[in-house]
Design an enzyme around this catalytic site. Structure first.
Site, short mmCIF file in Angstrom:
data_model
loop_
_atom_site.label_atom_id
_atom_site.label_comp_id
_atom_site.label_asym_id
_atom_site.label_seq_id
_atom_site.Cartn_x
_atom_site.Cartn_y
_atom_site.Cartn_z
CE LYS A 39 -0.17 0.03 4.88
NZ LYS A 39 -0.82 -0.67 6.19
CE1 TYR A 278 9.88 32.69 -0.44
CE2 TYR A 278 9.99 30.37 -0.17
CZ TYR A 278 9.88 31.42 -0.92
OH TYR A 278 9.36 31.34 -2.04
C1 LIG Z 1 -0.28 -1.52 7.09
C2 LIG Z 1 -0.60 -2.86 7.36
C3 LIG Z 1 0.08 -3.86 7.73
C4 LIG Z 1 1.78 -3.52 7.61
O1 LIG Z 1 2.15 -3.10 8.64
P1 LIG Z 1 3.77 -2.95 9.12
O2 LIG Z 1 3.84 -2.41 10.51
O3 LIG Z 1 4.23 -2.05 7.97
O4 LIG Z 1 4.42 -4.30 8.84
C5 LIG Z 1 -0.23 -5.07 8.04
N1 LIG Z 1 -1.64 -5.19 8.21
C6 LIG Z 1 -2.64 -4.00 8.05
C7 LIG Z 1 -3.92 -4.30 8.27
C8 LIG Z 1 -2.00 -2.86 7.78
O5 LIG Z 1 -2.86 -2.02 7.35
#
Ligand SMILES: *Cc1c(COP(=O)(O)O)cnc(C)c1O
Length: 385
Positions: A39, A278
């Site tokens: 993701k 800035y």
């Molecule tokens: C993002 C996510 C993961 C992965 O988590 P990490 O801490 O990056 O390993 C696993 N399960 C769900 C449901 C997530 O949203």
């Protein structure tokens, strides 16, 4: 795209990704599947490039947040299942079912819609039921299990492929009692779901990176590591807990995959007493030579790093001077010999003996490594090296 024309880019170290992948695999039983959580554009690493490598290494499954991400993966044609862990718009549900995307399930309207669709088009819809065990984000409660699961028992077109939960308090502490209570609740509720279904649910899963590394009892049929695959510990606490538990030297177990680089676009002399950038937040106390770099907060280089970080040029630290602008930062190269336009500057990564880690930037601005890498601009080209 001619590589020479590119001024800012991200490099992915294939060897390091493989190292992390192998390390995580080594923690799993042979019959536990490993999902690549890709993701957020593979945590800023680039969805397509990263997933291609993970597929080559043999990852079993992909987890994404959105329907759009699932479509990008599907184009790559890996032939591996894709779980969408976030909400899918009603208008995309039919397509998602036709494309065999696995979807998180936590609302009954969704289940009713899917039932209607599968009856009208003669397709199977695959769901992973999310259980509420104490995170209160997605997930159904104990009293709803019967209602949800019986729909699967009675409809051939609906398949309950998986059942899962997500830990609330595993990275932020070395006290894992809350995580253990969630795990216990998960076991109990998943058992209840299987009783209603009157068969085993094929894919039980709970483990993010921290759980996958620390708690074999959280693995079940599939683990869902994200951050650790990219070479980061979920937190200092996870790092410490791992050391305490396994007495291993943890320094090189995980290796960061990503580097963020740019090229010097200008060298400029600034006389003592003049201001830089800035808000006139920096004033030269001596004659200085500064390098102007073509990256800014637009690229994901946080404005809170203003006057408060450094980049690497010729293997040396060049401190930021003045505010981070939208597309530009200025760094002090007075102490670095012979810096020229188009010299490479490293914003995250190694150069010579020096290293700027995403962890360092995260701690500087009081956030987590996840945020540093996921916010790197998706317009930046990614290269596998
Ligand atoms: C993002 C996510 C993961 C992965 O988590 P990490 O801490 O990056 O390993 C696993 N399960 C769900 C449901 C997530 O949203």
């Amino acid at each position: 795209m001619n590589k020479e024309n590119i001024l800012s880019w991200i490099e992915l170290d294939k060897k390091n990704l493989k190292n992390n992948y192998d390390f995580l695999r080594s923690k799993l039983d042979d019959d536990t599947m490993m999902a690549g959580v890709v993701k957020a554009d593979a945590y800023g690493h680039g969805l397509v490039k990263t997933s291609r490598l993970l597929d080559e290494f043999g990852v079993d499954y992909f987890c994404v947040h959105s329907y759009e991400e699932a479509d990008k993966l599907r184009k790559q044609d890996y032939g591996k299942p894709i779980l969408i862990m976030g909400y899918v718009a009603k208008s995309n549900l039919k397509d998602a079912i036709e494309k065999n995307y696995r979807m998180v399930l936590y609302d009954r309207e969704r289940l009713a819609e899917a039932k209607n669709i599968t009856e009208s088009i003669d397709e199977t819809a695959y769901f992973h039921l999310k259980l509420e065990t104490g995170t209160n984000r997605q997930g159904i409660r104990e009293e709803e299990i019967g209602e949800f699961v019986s729909v699967f028992r009675e409809n051939q077109g609906l398949k309950l492929e998986g059942i899962y939960t997500h830990f609330a308090n595993i990275e932020d502490t070395t006290d894992h009692s809350y995580a253990h209570s969630q795990l216990k609740e998960y076991r109990r509720l998943a058992g209840k779901a299987e009783e209603v279904l009157e068969k085993r649910i094929p894919i039980k899963h709970t483990a993010c990176s921290a759980a996958a590394m620390l708690f074999p009892e959280s693995h079940f049929d599939l683990v869902r590591p994200g951050i650790s695959m990219y070479g980061f510990w979920s937190s200092k606490e996870t790092h410490a807990a791992y050391m305490l538990k396994y007495h291993e030297n943890v320094e090189n177990l995980l290796k960061p995959v990503l580097s963020f680089k740019t090229k010097v676009s200008q060298i400029k002399r600034v006389p003592a007493g003049e201001y830089i950038g800035y808000g006139c937040t920096f004033r030269a106390t001596r004659d200085m030579e500064i390098a102007v770099l073509p990256v800014g907060y637009y690229d994901g280089y946080d404005r809170l790093l203003s006057n408060n970080s450094y980049v690497l040029i010729k293997g040396k630290r060049a401190p930021l001077v003045g505010r981070v602008c939208m597309n530009i930062i200025m760094v002090d190269v007075s102490a670095i010999e012979n810096v020229k336009p188009e010299d490479v500057a490293v914003l995250i990564g190694n150069q010579g003996d020096e290293c700027i880690s995403a962890n360092y930037l995260a701690s500087t601005i009081n956030t987590i490594n996840y945020e540093i890498v996921t916010r790197l601009g998706c317009h930046l080209p990614r290269f596998v090296v």
